[in-house]
Design a protein around this motif. Structure first.
Motif, short mmCIF file in Angstrom:
data_model
loop_
_atom_site.label_atom_id
_atom_site.label_comp_id
_atom_site.label_asym_id
_atom_site.label_seq_id
_atom_site.Cartn_x
_atom_site.Cartn_y
_atom_site.Cartn_z
N ALA A 33 37.54 3.59 57.35
CA ALA A 33 36.27 4.04 57.96
C ALA A 33 35.54 5.08 57.12
O ALA A 33 34.88 5.97 57.64
CB ALA A 33 36.50 4.56 59.38
N GLY A 35 33.62 4.02 54.30
CA GLY A 35 32.41 3.38 53.75
C GLY A 35 32.67 2.45 52.57
O GLY A 35 31.75 2.10 51.85
N LYS A 36 33.93 2.03 52.39
CA LYS A 36 34.24 1.13 51.27
C LYS A 36 33.60 -0.25 51.47
O LYS A 36 32.90 -0.75 50.60
CB LYS A 36 35.76 0.99 51.11
N THR A 37 33.86 -0.83 52.63
CA THR A 37 33.30 -2.16 52.90
C THR A 37 31.77 -2.10 52.93
O THR A 37 31.10 -3.04 52.49
CB THR A 37 33.85 -2.71 54.23
N ASN A 38 31.24 -0.99 53.42
CA ASN A 38 29.78 -0.84 53.46
C ASN A 38 29.17 -0.99 52.06
O ASN A 38 28.08 -1.53 51.91
CB ASN A 38 29.39 0.52 54.04
N GLU A 59 21.97 -3.68 62.22
CA GLU A 59 23.25 -2.94 62.15
C GLU A 59 23.36 -2.14 60.85
O GLU A 59 24.13 -1.19 60.76
CB GLU A 59 24.43 -3.92 62.20
N ILE A 61 21.08 -0.38 59.40
CA ILE A 61 20.29 0.86 59.40
C ILE A 61 21.16 2.01 59.91
O ILE A 61 21.80 1.89 60.94
CB ILE A 61 19.05 0.72 60.31
N TRP A 63 22.49 4.98 61.80
CA TRP A 63 22.18 5.37 63.17
C TRP A 63 21.21 6.54 63.18
O TRP A 63 21.44 7.53 62.46
CB TRP A 63 23.46 5.73 63.93
#
Ligand SMILES: Nc1ncnc2c1ncn2[C@@H]1O[C@H](COP(=O)(O)OP(=O)(O)O)[C@@H](O)[C@H]1O
Ligand SMILES: [Mg+2]
Ligand SMILES: [Zn+2]
Lengths: 369, 198
Positions: A33, A35-38, A59, A61, A63
Motif C-alpha cells: 500500500a 504506491g508500487k502498483t500505482n 478511481e 484521481i 482523493w
C-alpha cells in the motif's frame, strides 16, 4: 521505444512526482500500500490510454482532487514523444507533443504486456476476464479492432436500453437485431482470426515452460458454447439469427441482450481437450496463465516490430530462486521492464546503468544509488 | 522508416510546434531542404538568438531582453493598478489599446488540472509578494473568459480580497459596432449581467 521520464500529478496516492527511468530494468520495492502498483498503472495508462486494473478512470484521481495528470516521455531512436493524459470527473484529455489527440491514437504507439498474481484468474475466473484479456491484446495487435469493438458496444447499449423500455414482446427489436448482428459478427470474426494468429505463440511459450510438455489449445466459444474456428460470415449469421430468435422471449423478460460477443468465452484446454479451468491442477493453471502472457510478448514483438514494455507486479515472490534467476536474465536481455516487489531481496542482481532500484514509500520514490 | 533519419527527425521536431500537424511538418521540412544552407542558417540562428537573448522580466514575468522590462522601469506609469494576464502576448494586446496605464503581472498560464497546471505552476506567489510590498490599490484580472480563465480569476480574487485590495474583472459584453440582433446568447447574457450605470 522506451519510457524515459514519468510525471504524475494528483494520480492515486502521488501528489506530485517526477521520475527518470532506465531503458532496461526498473525495480520498485517497498511495503504494501505504498504506491508500487500505482506506478505500473500510470505506465499502462500512457501505453493503452486506460489503466490495466480498472475501467473506472475516476478511481485514478487522487482523493479530494479535481483531476489527475500523467505525462510520459518516450524515446525511440533518439526521437522524443511526449504523451500527456488528463483525467477529470467524466472527461479525459490526451495530448501528443502538445497537440490534442484521441485516446485511440495512443493505442498504436507503445505495446505493453503486464503480469500480476491475479493472472491466475484468467484461467480460473469468469468469462468476462478472458474477454477483457482478448480485447486488450487484440486491440494492441490490430488498432482497428478497438474501433470495431466500440461500434458493437454502442449498439449493444442501445439494444439493452430498448429492451428495458418496452413492456411487451415487440417487433421493433428486429430493427436493432440487424445492426446488432452486423456489428457483433465483426467482433466475433476479428476475435477468431486473431485467436488463430496468437495460438502458435501461446502454444510455443507453454511448451517452453510446462514440465510435462502438454499441448495447450485455445478455442473461441460463442452462441452458448459452440466452438468456432472459422470466421465464416454466412454460417455464423444464421447461427446468430437462430440464437437470437430462440432467446427472444427471455430477453424481454430479463430486459437484457443474451446472445453475442459480450457473452462469449475463450476455452483453454491442455492435452486431450481437457478444460483447464475446471480440471487443471493449480500448477497447470499457473503455467497456462503465464504462457498466455509470454505468448503475447512474442507476437507483439513480431506484429508491432518493437518489443513491448513489460510490467511485472508482485510476481517475483511466486517463483523459486532458480526460476527467478531465469526470469531475470530473460528480462535483462529483452525490452524495458518495470517490476514491483515487497522485498529488495527478491532480486539477486546488482544495480547498474541498465538495472535501477527505487524504494517506494507513501507516494514518494527514492532512487537507490 | 521511409525517410533518412535526419529527415524523420526534422519532421518530428517541426510537428511539435503549435498548429503544425504531421502533413504541414512534412511540407515545411521539404521546403527547408530546398533552401540554401545560409537561408536555413538564418532561420536557425534567429530561433537560437531569440531563445538566448530573451528572458522574463523579474518583476512582471513579461518577455524581456533585460532583467526588468521597460514597462516595469517606466516611472510615468501608475503604480496603483495591476493587471493580471495569462500570457506575455496578452500584455502586448492590452498595450495596443493604450487605455491601461498601470503595471502588469504575467501568470504564465491558467489553472487547468486536466493539463497538469495547478496554482503552484503559475507565478502566483510572485503576485502575492508584489501586492504585499507594493502600493497597489486595484487588481484587474484579465484572464481569458473561458473555463480555465474563470477558475483562475476566482482563485486569485479569493487570495487577493483579504489583502484589502480592490479586485476587478475585465467586463464582457457587446462588440463595438456590433448589432444586438446578431449577438450570441452567451455574450448578450454576460453583457446584461455586467451592465453599468449611466
Ligand atoms: N484515488 C486515490 N487517491 C489517493 N490514494 C489512493 C487512491 N487509490 C489508491 N490509493 C492509495 O494507494 C495505495 C495503494 O497503492 P498500490 O500501488 O496499490 O500499493 P502497493 O505498493 O502495495 O502496490 C493505498 O494506500 C491506497 O489508499
Ligand atoms: Mg501492489
Ligand atoms: Zn516587467
Amino acid at each position: 521505444m522506451n519510457l524515459s521520464c514519468l510525471e504524475l500529478k494528483h494520480f492515486r496516492n502521488y501528489n506530485n512526482l517526477i521520475i527518470n527511468f532506465s531503458p532496461g530494468m526498473n525495480i520498485f520495492f517497498g511495503q504494501n500500500a505504498q504506491g508500487k502498483t500505482n506506478l505500473l498503472e500510470a505506465v499502462s495508462l500512457l501505453c493503452l490510454g486506460r489503466s490495466f486494473r480498472t475501467r473506472k478512470d475516476s478511481e485514478l484521481i487522487q482523493w479530494g482532487s479535481e483531476a489527475a495528470f500523467v505525462r510520459g516521455t518516450f524515446v525511440d531512436n533518439g526521437l522524443e514523444d511526449v504523451i500527456e493524459i488528463g483525467i477529470g470527473e467524466g472527461q479525459k484529455k490526451f495530448k501528443q507533443n502538445g497537440h490534442e489527440v484521441k485516446g485511440t491514437a495512443l493505442f498504436s504507439q507503445v505495446p505493453v504486456v503486464s503480469f500480476a498474481p491475479d493472472d491466475l484468474q484468467l484461467i480460473k475466473g469468469g468469462p468476462q476476464l478472458r474477454r477483457d484479456f482478448l480485447d486488450l491484446y487484440l486491440a494492441q495487435l490490430d488498432p482497428a479492432y478497438r474501433v470495431t469493438y466500440y461500434k458493437f458496444y454502442k449498439i449493444l447499449q442501445q439494444r439493452n436500453r430498448f429492451l428495458k423500455e418496452v413492456r411487451l414482446v415487440n417487433r421493433e427489436l428486429e430493427v436493432w437485431n440487424e445492426q446488432f448482428i452486423d456489428a457483433g459478427l465483426k467482433v466475433i470474426c476479428s476475435r477468431i482470426q486473431l485467436i488463430e494468429k496468437i495460438k502458435p505463440y501461446i502454444k510455443a511459450a507453454h511448451e517452453q515452460i510446462s514440465l510435462n510438455r502438454e499441448a495447450l489449445n485455445l478455442d473461441y466459444l460463442s452462441f452458448g458454447s459452440h466452438i468456432i474456428r472459422e470466421p465464416d460470415d454466412k454460417k455464423l449469421r444464421e447461427l446468430f439469427q437462430n440464437e437470437l430468435a430462440r432467446v427472444s422471449r427471455e430477453e424481454f423478460e430479463r430486459k437484457l441482450t443474451l446472445v453475442g460477443p459480450q457473452r462469449d468465452d475463450l476455452r483453454i484446454t491442455i492435452g486431450d481437450q481437457i478444460d483447464i479451468r475446471n480440471y487443471g491442477s493449480q500448477g497447470q493453471q499457473r503455467t497456462a496463465a503465464l504462457a498466455l502472457k509470454l505468448g503475447m510478448i512474442d507476437i507483439l514483438k513480431d506484429v508491432r516490430e518493437m518489443p513491448p514494455l513489460l510490467l511485472l507486479d508482485d510476481v517475483m515472490s511466486e517463483f523459486d530462486n532458480d526460476r527467478k534467476q531465469a526470469l531475470l536474465s530473460l528480462l535483462l536481455s529483452s525490452s524495458q521492464t518495470f517490476l514491483t516487489s515487497t522485498g529488495r531481496s527478491d532480486f539477486p542482481i546488482e544495480a547498474s546503468v541498465n538495472t535501477v532500484f527505487y524504494q517506494v514509500i507513501k507516494g514518494a520514490v527514492i532512487h537507490e544509488s | 522508416m521511409l525517410y533518412p533519419h535526419a529527415m524523420t527527425r526534422l519532421i518530428h521536431e517541426l510537428a511539435k510546434l503549435p498548429g503544425i500537424g504531421p502533413k504541414t511538418a512534412q511540407r515545411l521540412a521539404f521546403h527547408l531542404l530546398t533552401l540554401s544552407e545560409s537561408e536555413v542558417g538564418k532561420i536557425a540562428e534567429a530561433m537560437l538568438e531569440a531563445k538566448h537573448k530573451i528572458g522574463f522580466c523579474e518583476i512582471c514575468g513579461q518577455l524581456s531582453e533585460s532583467s526588468v522590462c521597460p514597462i516595469c522601469t517606466d516611472s510615468n506609469r501608475c503604480n496603483g493598478m495591476l493587471c493580471v494576464v495569462e500570457e506575455p502576448k496578452d500584455v502586448i494586446t492590452l498595450e495596443r489599446t493604450r487605455v491601461f496605464k498601470g503595471q502588469y503581472h504575467v501568470l504564465g498560464g491558467a489553472i487547468s488540472p486536466l493539463e497538469g497546471t495547478g496554482p503552484d505552476d503559475l507565478r502566483i506567489k510572485e503576485l502575492l509578494s508584489r501586492l504585499q510590498t507594493g502600493s497597489f490599490t486595484e487588481v484587474v484580472i484579465a484572464t481569458d473568459p473561458n473555463v480555465e480563465g474563470e477558475a483562475t480569476a476566482l482563485y486569485l480574487s479569493k487570495l487577493i480580497k483579504p489583502l484589502g485590495i480592490r479586485v476587478t474583472r475585465l467586463a464582457r459584453g457587446l462588440p463595438v459596432g456590433g448589432d444586438l440582433e446578431y449577438t450570441d446568447e452567451i455574450t448578450l447574457g454576460k453583457a446584461l449581467e455586467g451592465r453599468v450605470e449611466f
